[in-house]
Scaffold this motif. Structure first.
Motif, short mmCIF file in Angstrom:
data_model
loop_
_atom_site.label_atom_id
_atom_site.label_comp_id
_atom_site.label_asym_id
_atom_site.label_seq_id
_atom_site.Cartn_x
_atom_site.Cartn_y
_atom_site.Cartn_z
N HIS A 93 31.45 49.96 35.70
CA HIS A 93 32.11 48.67 36.29
C HIS A 93 31.23 48.46 37.61
O HIS A 93 31.39 49.20 38.28
CB HIS A 93 33.57 48.44 36.38
N LEU A 94 30.97 47.07 37.80
CA LEU A 94 30.28 46.70 38.98
C LEU A 94 31.39 46.23 39.94
O LEU A 94 32.41 46.04 39.56
CB LEU A 94 29.43 45.43 38.69
N GLN A 95 30.99 46.25 41.23
CA GLN A 95 32.09 46.06 42.20
C GLN A 95 32.80 44.59 41.88
O GLN A 95 34.03 44.71 42.08
CB GLN A 95 31.13 46.03 43.59
N GLY A 96 32.32 43.53 41.42
CA GLY A 96 33.02 42.56 41.56
C GLY A 96 33.45 42.14 39.97
O GLY A 96 34.43 41.43 39.96
N CYS A 97 33.67 43.39 39.19
CA CYS A 97 34.32 43.05 37.87
C CYS A 97 35.74 43.27 38.13
O CYS A 97 36.18 43.93 38.98
CB CYS A 97 33.71 44.28 37.10
N VAL A 98 36.53 42.49 37.35
CA VAL A 98 38.12 42.58 37.30
C VAL A 98 38.43 44.12 36.90
O VAL A 98 39.90 44.39 37.47
CB VAL A 98 38.69 41.48 36.63
N TYR A 99 37.76 44.82 36.16
CA TYR A 99 38.06 46.01 35.78
C TYR A 99 37.73 47.28 36.72
O TYR A 99 37.98 48.32 36.35
CB TYR A 99 37.59 46.43 34.30
N PHE A 100 36.96 46.71 37.83
CA PHE A 100 36.34 47.89 38.67
C PHE A 100 37.46 48.85 39.25
O PHE A 100 38.59 48.10 39.71
CB PHE A 100 35.72 47.15 40.05
N GLY A 101 37.41 50.03 39.28
CA GLY A 101 38.32 51.11 39.75
C GLY A 101 39.62 51.12 38.73
O GLY A 101 40.67 52.01 38.96
N GLN A 102 39.54 50.51 37.52
CA GLN A 102 40.55 50.92 36.44
C GLN A 102 40.23 52.09 35.70
O GLN A 102 39.12 51.79 34.66
CB GLN A 102 40.90 49.74 35.95
N PRO A 103 41.05 53.06 35.40
CA PRO A 103 40.53 54.26 34.69
C PRO A 103 40.53 53.76 33.00
O PRO A 103 39.58 54.08 32.42
CB PRO A 103 41.50 55.17 34.74
N GLU A 104 41.22 52.76 32.70
CA GLU A 104 41.11 52.37 31.36
C GLU A 104 41.58 50.88 31.38
O GLU A 104 42.70 50.26 31.26
CB GLU A 104 42.69 53.04 30.45
N PRO A 105 40.43 50.09 31.39
CA PRO A 105 40.58 48.80 31.32
C PRO A 105 41.12 48.10 30.04
O PRO A 105 40.76 48.72 28.87
CB PRO A 105 38.98 48.17 31.60
N PRO A 106 41.90 47.08 30.19
CA PRO A 106 42.47 46.52 28.96
C PRO A 106 41.85 45.70 28.09
O PRO A 106 41.85 45.52 27.00
CB PRO A 106 43.73 45.74 29.55
N ARG A 124 27.65 60.25 40.71
CA ARG A 124 28.61 60.77 40.62
C ARG A 124 30.02 60.20 41.11
O ARG A 124 30.88 59.57 40.76
CB ARG A 124 28.81 62.34 40.76
N ASP A 125 29.58 59.97 42.70
CA ASP A 125 30.55 59.14 43.30
C ASP A 125 30.80 57.70 42.76
O ASP A 125 32.03 57.16 42.79
CB ASP A 125 30.29 59.15 44.68
N SER A 126 29.74 56.95 42.62
CA SER A 126 29.72 55.69 42.05
C SER A 126 30.65 55.23 40.94
O SER A 126 31.27 54.78 40.68
CB SER A 126 28.50 54.92 42.40
N GLN A 127 30.31 56.34 39.87
CA GLN A 127 30.81 56.17 38.37
C GLN A 127 32.38 56.58 38.71
O GLN A 127 32.99 55.86 37.88
CB GLN A 127 30.09 57.10 37.59
N ALA A 128 32.69 57.67 39.56
CA ALA A 128 34.15 57.99 39.69
C ALA A 128 34.67 56.69 40.32
O ALA A 128 36.07 56.22 39.85
CB ALA A 128 34.13 59.02 40.63
N LYS A 129 34.41 56.01 41.33
CA LYS A 129 34.79 55.00 41.89
C LYS A 129 35.01 53.78 40.95
O LYS A 129 36.19 53.04 41.08
CB LYS A 129 34.02 54.53 43.16
N ALA A 130 34.01 53.69 40.08
CA ALA A 130 34.07 52.34 39.35
C ALA A 130 35.31 52.63 38.33
O ALA A 130 35.89 51.60 37.71
CB ALA A 130 32.71 52.21 38.58
N ARG A 131 35.55 53.94 37.91
CA ARG A 131 36.62 54.20 37.02
C ARG A 131 37.87 54.30 37.60
O ARG A 131 39.07 54.59 36.91
CB ARG A 131 36.17 55.35 36.02
#
Length: 178
Positions: free
Chosen positions: A81-94, A144-151
């Motif tokens: 997920h990109l920084q502006g995505c509503v699901y950014f930072g959500q482990p399991e987006p709906p 690694r860090d960016s993918q972890a943050k995005a999830r």
């Protein structure tokens, strides 16, 4: 045939060679790791040959390796997920989103490990190994860090469990340290 066996050997005939001697010695099949390492090495070599102008392996540096890793992202299966995505930072987006699919950090890390080994097995010197450069390590850490943050899942390095040995009557048992 037994009466002709001595005659055949003396005349150089191959009819008397026993069955095990006729079997060719085939090398043992490659392990899954060795097969994958060979495929990865061939893929990277093909990538370098397809560059305009083509890049000789002896001229390869960390920039070509970084370009190769970025090129592989188009074949990735991990939603990042990109920084502006509503699901950014959500482990399991709906729901679905239009964020890109990329190579997972673990896959890239394993790939670099195999290519690093293949480079040296194919005559490259450890001190000139482009897969072992600091630039590649930094890139992998950033992925690694960016993918972890995005999830929304912070990456934590696993601690190695230390084992202690405790005598137990007639035999020795091992227990993980707490």
């Amino acid at each position: 045939m037994s009466s002709n066996k001595g005659k055949d050997i003396a005349e150089g005939s191959s009819r008397s060679i026993s069955a095990p001697d006729q079997q060719q010695q085939n090398p043992p099949p490659l392990s899954r790791y060795e097969s994958q390492k060979r495929r990865d090495w061939n893929t990277f070599g093909q990538y370098l040959r397809n560059q305009r102008p083509p890049v000789a392996l002896s001229q390869c540096n960390s920039n070509q390796v970084l370009d190769f890793l970025r090129y592989l992202d188009q074949f990735g299966k991990t939603k990042v997920h990109l920084q502006g995505c509503v699901y950014f930072g959500q482990p399991e987006p709906p729901g679905p989103c239009s964020c890109p699919l990329k190579q997972a950090w673990g896959s890239l890390d394993a790939l670099i490990g195999r290519l690093r080994a293949a480079y040296e097995e194919n005559g490259g010197l450890p001190e000139t190994n482009p897969f072992a450069s600091g630039t590649i390590r930094i890139y992998l850490r950033e992925v690694r860090d960016s993918q972890a943050k995005a999830r929304g899942i912070p990456y934590k390095k696993k601690k190695k469990k230390r084992m202690i040995v405790k005598p137990n009557d007639d035999h020795t048992s091992t227990f993980p340290m707490q």
